[in-house]
Design a protein around this motif. Structure first.
Motif, PDB file in Angstrom:
ATOM      1  N   UNK A 150       0.817  -1.209   0.000  1.00 34.26           N
ATOM      2  CA  UNK A 150       0.000   0.000   0.000  1.00 34.26           C
ATOM      3  C   UNK A 150       0.854   1.262   0.000  1.00 34.26           C
ATOM      4  N   UNK A 151       2.135   1.081  -0.271  1.00 35.29           N
ATOM      5  CA  UNK A 151       3.047   2.205  -0.349  1.00 35.29           C
ATOM      6  C   UNK A 151       3.465   2.474  -1.785  1.00 35.29           C
ATOM      7  N   UNK A 152       4.752   2.754  -1.943  1.00 35.00           N
ATOM      8  CA  UNK A 152       5.287   3.099  -3.262  1.00 35.00           C
ATOM      9  C   UNK A 152       5.370   1.890  -4.185  1.00 35.00           C
ATOM     10  N   UNK A 153       5.360   0.689  -3.627  1.00 36.70           N
ATOM     11  CA  UNK A 153       5.545  -0.529  -4.421  1.00 36.70           C
ATOM     12  C   UNK A 153       4.564  -0.643  -5.571  1.00 36.70           C
ATOM     13  N   UNK A 154       3.336  -0.173  -5.354  1.00 37.01           N
ATOM     14  CA  UNK A 154       2.315  -0.278  -6.400  1.00 37.01           C
ATOM     15  C   UNK A 154       2.650   0.540  -7.633  1.00 37.01           C
ATOM     16  N   UNK A 155       3.563   1.501  -7.495  1.00 43.25           N
ATOM     17  CA  UNK A 155       3.914   2.382  -8.624  1.00 43.25           C
ATOM     18  C   UNK A 155       5.304   2.085  -9.190  1.00 43.25           C
ATOM     19  N   UNK A 156       6.026   1.141  -8.596  1.00 43.37           N
ATOM     20  CA  UNK A 156       7.380   0.833  -9.077  1.00 43.37           C
ATOM     21  C   UNK A 156       7.299  -0.238 -10.164  1.00 43.37           C
ATOM     22  N   UNK A 157       7.703   0.101 -11.382  1.00 44.91           N
ATOM     23  CA  UNK A 157       7.590  -0.832 -12.501  1.00 44.91           C
ATOM     24  C   UNK A 157       8.602  -1.961 -12.423  1.00 44.91           C
ATOM     25  N   UNK A 158       9.753  -1.726 -11.842  1.00 43.66           N
ATOM     26  CA  UNK A 158      10.782  -2.770 -11.714  1.00 43.66           C
ATOM     27  C   UNK A 158      10.927  -3.179 -10.250  1.00 43.66           C
ATOM     28  N   UNK A 159       9.799  -3.501  -9.625  1.00 45.46           N
ATOM     29  CA  UNK A 159       9.775  -3.784  -8.192  1.00 45.46           C
ATOM     30  C   UNK A 159      10.673  -4.965  -7.822  1.00 45.46           C
ATOM     31  N   UNK A 160      10.672  -6.024  -8.634  1.00 45.64           N
ATOM     32  CA  UNK A 160      11.511  -7.187  -8.309  1.00 45.64           C
ATOM     33  C   UNK A 160      12.983  -6.798  -8.264  1.00 45.64           C
ATOM     34  N   UNK A 161      13.394  -5.942  -9.183  1.00 44.31           N
ATOM     35  CA  UNK A 161      14.791  -5.492  -9.214  1.00 44.31           C
ATOM     36  C   UNK A 161      15.109  -4.648  -7.986  1.00 44.31           C
ATOM     37  N   UNK A 162      14.172  -3.761  -7.611  1.00 45.44           N
ATOM     38  CA  UNK A 162      14.379  -2.909  -6.437  1.00 45.44           C
ATOM     39  C   UNK A 162      14.471  -3.764  -5.173  1.00 45.44           C
ATOM     40  N   UNK A 163      13.575  -4.746  -5.049  1.00 47.24           N
ATOM     41  CA  UNK A 163      13.614  -5.644  -3.892  1.00 47.24           C
ATOM     42  C   UNK A 163      14.932  -6.418  -3.843  1.00 47.24           C
ATOM     43  N   UNK A 164      15.392  -6.872  -5.005  1.00 50.35           N
ATOM     44  CA  UNK A 164      16.639  -7.641  -5.063  1.00 50.35           C
ATOM     45  C   UNK A 164      17.837  -6.800  -4.645  1.00 50.35           C
ATOM     46  N   UNK A 165      17.727  -5.491  -4.788  1.00 53.86           N
ATOM     47  CA  UNK A 165      18.802  -4.589  -4.378  1.00 53.86           C
ATOM     48  C   UNK A 165      18.702  -4.256  -2.887  1.00 53.86           C
ATOM     49  N   UNK A 166      17.486  -3.982  -2.405  1.00 54.27           N
ATOM     50  CA  UNK A 166      17.316  -3.483  -1.044  1.00 54.27           C
ATOM     51  C   UNK A 166      17.331  -4.570   0.028  1.00 54.27           C
ATOM     52  N   UNK A 198      14.899 -13.584  -7.865  1.00 54.91           N
ATOM     53  CA  UNK A 198      15.252 -12.184  -8.096  1.00 54.91           C
ATOM     54  C   UNK A 198      16.091 -12.054  -9.352  1.00 54.91           C
ATOM     55  N   UNK A 199      15.882 -10.975 -10.132  1.00 54.13           N
ATOM     56  CA  UNK A 199      16.685 -10.778 -11.329  1.00 54.13           C
ATOM     57  C   UNK A 199      18.137 -10.490 -10.977  1.00 54.13           C
ATOM     58  N   UNK A 200      19.041 -10.979 -11.802  1.00 54.41           N
ATOM     59  CA  UNK A 200      20.463 -10.723 -11.575  1.00 54.41           C
ATOM     60  C   UNK A 200      20.780  -9.272 -11.925  1.00 54.41           C
ATOM     61  N   UNK A 201      21.576  -8.578 -11.095  1.00 48.64           N
ATOM     62  CA  UNK A 201      21.919  -7.191 -11.405  1.00 48.64           C
ATOM     63  C   UNK A 201      22.807  -7.101 -12.633  1.00 48.64           C
TER      64      UNK A 201
END
Length: 273
Positions: A150-166, A198-201
């Motif tokens: 219910x936060x910014x995640x709903x608007x992040x198009x590359x959410x899997x990549x962001x999660x894999x980084x954070x 998770x996608x590879x960086x």
């Protein structure tokens, strides 16, 4: 029955192992004998405050945890805990405000070691559209703001990549600090994801790129982190500046237009430093 408090040796051993160092490797770095490190860890030798700080320095222990090491060894804490104890902290806050303002119109926030926002500039407003009200109650947590459904995640198009980084970064922080609140935050953030791999960086990427839906367009932002290597107090040592810069000309243009509309806005404090 209550748990037995950790001794200085227990704490030192945990920090040494978290840094993947043997007793010999730590001894070589600190310029002492491996036998001395062994005796300190087993409690056969009580270290001086200078020795505690020397070992902590070579283990890159955060200032707050250095205080805990000192107390466990029977010494007084060496670092101030709160901003109010530091006569010059008003100037530190002013300096943080200047740093955040210098990033405008692009988003930037100062966060503590648990990812709670302590100060933010006006550019961060772009992250708040559509965010659930409960996520905006102080203290606002930057990690939760970004990854909660219910936060910014709903608007992040590359959410899997962001999660894999954070998430690995958050896991390392929790492991290195032993902070149960960080461990709980990591477990919460993991629970919001899927079981997809998770996608590879991309090795060519120098920073995380966030692709964000906003006002019918896509913003592309580079995420950067600034920490303060010369911090002398616990409060400042725990602070990092999370800044987001445009990854393309169109994103920069959109922010500059928004910045002109919001000219004069300054840093906003969600909670007190």
């Amino acid at each position: 029955m209550g748990s037995v408090p950790e001794t200085f040796g227990d704490l030192l051993r945990r920090w040494r192992r978290s840094r993947n160092l043997s007793q010999l490797e730590l001894a070589l770095r600190a310029g002492v004998s491996a036998r001395h490190v062994s005796f300190v860890e087993t409690g056969r030798t009580v270290p001086s405050s200078a020795m505690v700080l020397l070992l902590a320095e070579h283990l890159a222990v955060p200032l707050g945890d250095r205080n805990r090491l000192l107390v466990a060894a029977g010494h007084a804490p060496a670092f101030r805990h709160s901003a109010g104890e530091e006569p010059s902290f008003g100037r530190v806050r002013d300096a943080l405000s200047r740093i955040l303002r210098a990033h405008e119109p692009f988003p930037a926030a100062a966060v503590d070691r648990r990812w709670n926002i302590v100060l933010a500039n006006s550019g961060l407003a772009v992250f708040l559209d559509g965010v659930a009200e409960e996520l905006l109650r102080p203290p606002v947590n930057m990690m939760r703001l970004g990854l909660h459904p219910r936060g910014l995640a709903a608007r992040i198009r590359n959410l899997d990549e962001v999660r894999a980084h954070l998430l690995p970064r958050l896991a390392r922080q929790a492991d290195n600090s032993g902070d149960p609140e960080l461990a709980a935050l990591h477990a919460e953030m993991v629970s919001y994801g899927s079981d997809a791999p998770a996608p590879a960086p991309d090795p060519a990427d120098i920073a995380l790129t966030i692709r964000l839906d906003h006002a019918g367009a896509e913003l592309r932002l580079l995420s950067t982190v600034t920490t303060f290597g010369a911090a002398f107090g616990v409060a400042l040592d725990d602070i990092a500046v999370e800044a987001y810069l445009p990854a393309d000309d169109e994103t920069a243009r959109m922010f500059r237009i928004a910045g002109e509309d919001a000219a004069g806005a300054g840093p906003s404090g969600w909670s007190s430093l």
